[in-house]
Design a protein around this motif. Structure first.
Motif, short mmCIF file in Angstrom:
data_model
loop_
_atom_site.label_atom_id
_atom_site.label_comp_id
_atom_site.label_asym_id
_atom_site.label_seq_id
_atom_site.Cartn_x
_atom_site.Cartn_y
_atom_site.Cartn_z
N UNK A 261 0.99 -1.23 0.04
CA UNK A 261 -0.10 0.10 0.02
C UNK A 261 0.82 1.15 0.13
N UNK A 262 0.63 2.11 -0.85
CA UNK A 262 1.45 3.28 -0.81
C UNK A 262 1.48 3.93 0.44
N UNK A 263 2.67 4.81 0.79
CA UNK A 263 2.77 5.40 2.04
C UNK A 263 1.58 6.50 2.28
N UNK A 264 1.37 7.03 1.32
CA UNK A 264 0.57 8.24 1.39
C UNK A 264 -0.85 7.83 1.98
N UNK A 265 -1.32 6.44 2.01
CA UNK A 265 -2.44 6.11 2.43
C UNK A 265 -2.54 5.78 3.97
N UNK A 266 -1.30 5.65 4.62
CA UNK A 266 -0.94 5.56 6.08
C UNK A 266 -0.41 6.64 6.66
N UNK A 287 9.77 -0.15 6.76
CA UNK A 287 10.09 -1.08 5.78
C UNK A 287 10.02 -0.56 4.39
N UNK A 288 9.13 0.48 4.11
CA UNK A 288 8.99 1.24 2.93
C UNK A 288 10.23 1.85 2.41
N UNK A 289 10.97 2.64 3.22
CA UNK A 289 12.17 3.25 3.02
C UNK A 289 12.14 4.40 1.94
N UNK A 290 10.83 4.78 1.49
CA UNK A 290 10.67 5.73 0.55
C UNK A 290 10.87 7.15 1.39
N UNK A 291 11.09 8.01 0.39
CA UNK A 291 11.61 9.46 0.72
C UNK A 291 10.45 10.07 1.67
N UNK A 292 9.25 9.76 1.34
CA UNK A 292 8.06 10.18 2.44
C UNK A 292 8.22 9.52 3.58
N UNK A 293 8.30 8.13 3.57
CA UNK A 293 8.52 7.66 4.87
C UNK A 293 9.42 8.16 5.58
N UNK A 294 10.74 8.09 5.29
CA UNK A 294 11.97 8.82 5.88
C UNK A 294 11.73 9.97 6.75
N UNK A 295 11.01 10.83 5.85
CA UNK A 295 10.72 12.40 6.49
C UNK A 295 9.72 12.08 7.50
N UNK A 300 8.81 12.26 13.17
CA UNK A 300 8.19 11.55 14.34
C UNK A 300 9.12 11.50 15.34
N UNK A 301 10.43 11.09 15.19
CA UNK A 301 11.65 10.77 15.98
C UNK A 301 12.01 12.57 16.76
N UNK A 302 11.66 13.34 15.96
CA UNK A 302 12.06 14.77 16.43
C UNK A 302 11.02 15.27 17.35
N UNK A 303 9.66 14.97 17.16
CA UNK A 303 8.82 15.39 18.23
C UNK A 303 8.85 14.39 19.42
N UNK A 304 9.81 13.32 19.46
CA UNK A 304 9.98 12.65 20.84
C UNK A 304 8.72 11.92 20.96
N UNK A 305 7.89 11.52 19.86
CA UNK A 305 6.57 10.66 20.26
C UNK A 305 6.92 9.00 20.44
#
Length: 317
Positions: A261-266, A287-295, A300-305
């Motif tokens: 499923x495309x990253x944009x959908x999740x 697992x996707x490792x797409x550019x959008x997924x990495x961003x 998410x990490x920067x927000x400390x969630x």
């Protein structure tokens, strides 16, 4: 006066009968409690009991059904292959509950890990009666325990026709025993890594057992055991389900489809209120490792969630 006396005598007799009946019931309860205590002791010591108590209880039709079923369960938990013959004999009992209980016990003994531990491999004389219950028994509960027992062997040869035995989705609504059959059928597909069960599992995604079906499909697809075909609209609907376990399972399944499923959908599901759903989204993005997924992972990490490291771990694997 004589009539009154007669009535009083009748009432006294009735009271005596009730009292005697209550005493008999209490005595029966105490005998059952004593047997339960003995069964527990057999389980703890992992043996058949004095004078092979457990097999005798199961084989004795005069014993209460609950006692016999409890003895069967104990033999299954002990896991000794020596109990197989008496359990197989129990498959012919008129009680569906007892047949189901003996099949559950047989499944515990035939479980691949337990069988390996005892150096015991199931053979046709053992498997045949179980398969007959799967194919012919009128009780859905019994069929569920039969497919469970065969699935626990982990051997596809005993369930080569498993796709043909797929549950009818139309029968599952409001039918707990058929839902149990569907659950155990799906687990058997997973345990045997059956490549032909994809359509049957996909058909269960819109039923009360959709969580199990989605999880099994995801596991088998992730193991490359099969290539499921799931309608995009159905998967999108599962991601919007009110049950967070369904949403999480749908995300997991979508991430292992080919193509996934495309990253944009999740991406929007990173804001899901349920921790389990967010963890599955993070793993899918990792697992996707797409550019959008990495961003998205970096943000998410920067927000400390919570659970941010989950996506990072999936990305690094």
């Amino acid at each position: 006066m004589r009539a009154i006396t007669t009535v009083r005598l009748a009432l006294a007799a009735a009271g005596a009968c009730l009292w005697l009946g209550a005493c008999a019931d209490r005595a029966a309860e105490r005998r059952q409690e004593d047997l339960e205590a003995q069964i527990i002791q057999c389980e703890a010591a992992r043996w058949a009991g004095p004078d092979r108590l457990l097999p005798r209880l199961l084989a004795n039709p005069r014993q209460p059904a609950g006692v016999r079923a409890r003895a069967a369960l104990a033999m299954g938990r002990i896991g000794e292959p020596e109990f197989v013959p008496v359990l197989l004999a129990g498959l012919g009992d008129p009680s569906a509950d007892l047949r189901a209980g003996t099949l559950f016990a047989l499944g515990e003994i035939l479980d691949a890990e337990n069988a390996s531990l005892h150096g015991h491999q199931p053979a046709e004389p053992v498997i045949g009666p179980i398969r007959r219950r799967l194919l012919e028994d009128p009780s859905a509960l019994v069929r569920a325990r039969a497919v469970e027992a065969l699935g626990k062997t982990g051997e596809r040869r005993w369930l080569g026709d498993l796709p043909r035995l797929a549950p009818d989705p139309a029968r599952l609504a409001g039918e707990p025993t058929w839902q149990l059959y569907a659950e155990e059928w799906a687990k058997a597909a997973l345990r045997t890594r059956h490549p032909g069960c994809g359509p049957g599992l996909a058909a269960l995604l819109n039923t009360p057992v959709r969580v199990t079906a989605a999880k099994v499909l995801a596991r088998l697809a992730g193991q490359k055991a099969l290539k499921p075909e799931v309608p995009a609209g159905l998967l999108a609907g599962l991601r919007r389900d009110a049950d967070p376990e369904v949403r999480a399972a749908a995300v997991r399944l979508g991430s292992v489809l080919d193509p996934p499923v495309p990253d944009s959908e999740i991406l929007a599901m990173l804001e899901d209120p349920d921790d389990g759903v967010r963890v599955n989204v993070l793993q899918a993005l990792g697992r996707s490792r797409s550019e959008a997924a990495v961003r998205a992972l970096v943000a998410y990490v920067d927000r400390g969630l919570p659970a941010a490291e989950t996506g990072a771990d999936a990305f690094l694997q």
